[in-house]
Design a protein around this motif. Sequence first.
Motif, PDB file in Angstrom:
ATOM      1  N   ILE A   5       0.848  -1.186   0.000  1.00 40.08           N
ATOM      2  CA  ILE A   5       0.000   0.000   0.000  1.00 40.08           C
ATOM      3  C   ILE A   5       0.883   1.235   0.000  1.00 40.08           C
ATOM      4  O   ILE A   5       1.815   1.334   0.788  1.00 40.08           O
ATOM      5  N   ILE A   6       0.596   2.177  -0.888  1.00 38.82           N
ATOM      6  CA  ILE A   6       1.340   3.429  -0.935  1.00 38.82           C
ATOM      7  C   ILE A   6       0.392   4.534  -0.511  1.00 38.82           C
ATOM      8  O   ILE A   6      -0.375   5.054  -1.304  1.00 38.82           O
ATOM      9  N   GLY A   7       0.434   4.866   0.740  1.00 35.17           N
ATOM     10  CA  GLY A   7      -0.356   5.967   1.272  1.00 35.17           C
ATOM     11  C   GLY A   7      -1.842   5.694   1.325  1.00 35.17           C
ATOM     12  O   GLY A   7      -2.329   4.597   1.138  1.00 35.17           O
ATOM     13  N   CYS A   8      -2.549   6.756   1.574  1.00 38.26           N
ATOM     14  CA  CYS A   8      -3.997   6.742   1.700  1.00 38.26           C
ATOM     15  C   CYS A   8      -4.646   6.496   0.340  1.00 38.26           C
ATOM     16  O   CYS A   8      -4.253   7.092  -0.646  1.00 38.26           O
ATOM     17  N   PRO A   9      -5.668   5.658   0.277  1.00 36.92           N
ATOM     18  CA  PRO A   9      -6.338   5.396  -0.997  1.00 36.92           C
ATOM     19  C   PRO A   9      -7.341   6.480  -1.389  1.00 36.92           C
ATOM     20  O   PRO A   9      -7.868   6.461  -2.487  1.00 36.92           O
ATOM     21  N   HIS A  10      -7.604   7.424  -0.494  1.00 35.75           N
ATOM     22  CA  HIS A  10      -8.564   8.490  -0.774  1.00 35.75           C
ATOM     23  C   HIS A  10      -7.871   9.647  -1.484  1.00 35.75           C
ATOM     24  O   HIS A  10      -6.684   9.875  -1.284  1.00 35.75           O
ATOM     25  N   GLU A  11      -8.609  10.384  -2.309  1.00 35.94           N
ATOM     26  CA  GLU A  11      -8.016  11.446  -3.113  1.00 35.94           C
ATOM     27  C   GLU A  11      -8.228  12.827  -2.511  1.00 35.94           C
ATOM     28  O   GLU A  11      -9.350  13.222  -2.227  1.00 35.94           O
ATOM     29  N   GLU A  12      -7.112  13.538  -2.351  1.00 30.30           N
ATOM     30  CA  GLU A  12      -7.154  14.910  -1.859  1.00 30.30           C
ATOM     31  C   GLU A  12      -7.927  15.779  -2.846  1.00 30.30           C
ATOM     32  O   GLU A  12      -7.722  15.699  -4.049  1.00 30.30           O
ATOM     33  N   GLY A  13      -8.822  16.589  -2.339  1.00 34.25           N
ATOM     34  CA  GLY A  13      -9.625  17.457  -3.198  1.00 34.25           C
ATOM     35  C   GLY A  13     -10.907  16.802  -3.683  1.00 34.25           C
ATOM     36  O   GLY A  13     -11.802  17.483  -4.178  1.00 34.25           O
TER      37      GLY A  13
END
Length: 40
Positions: A5-13
């Motif tokens: 996993i590379i970071g959060c799966p949710h998108e900023e913005g």
Amino acid sequence: MVEEIIGCPHEEGIDYPQGDFCPECTYWKGRDRFSGEMVH
């Protein structure tokens, strides 16, 4: 494709405000998304 996993799966913005931290993934708050090390 990566094997981890590379970071959060949710998108900023999209899933949370631009320039903020994802409220769903508190583990990633203040961490580098590639190394997992604290940056703040």
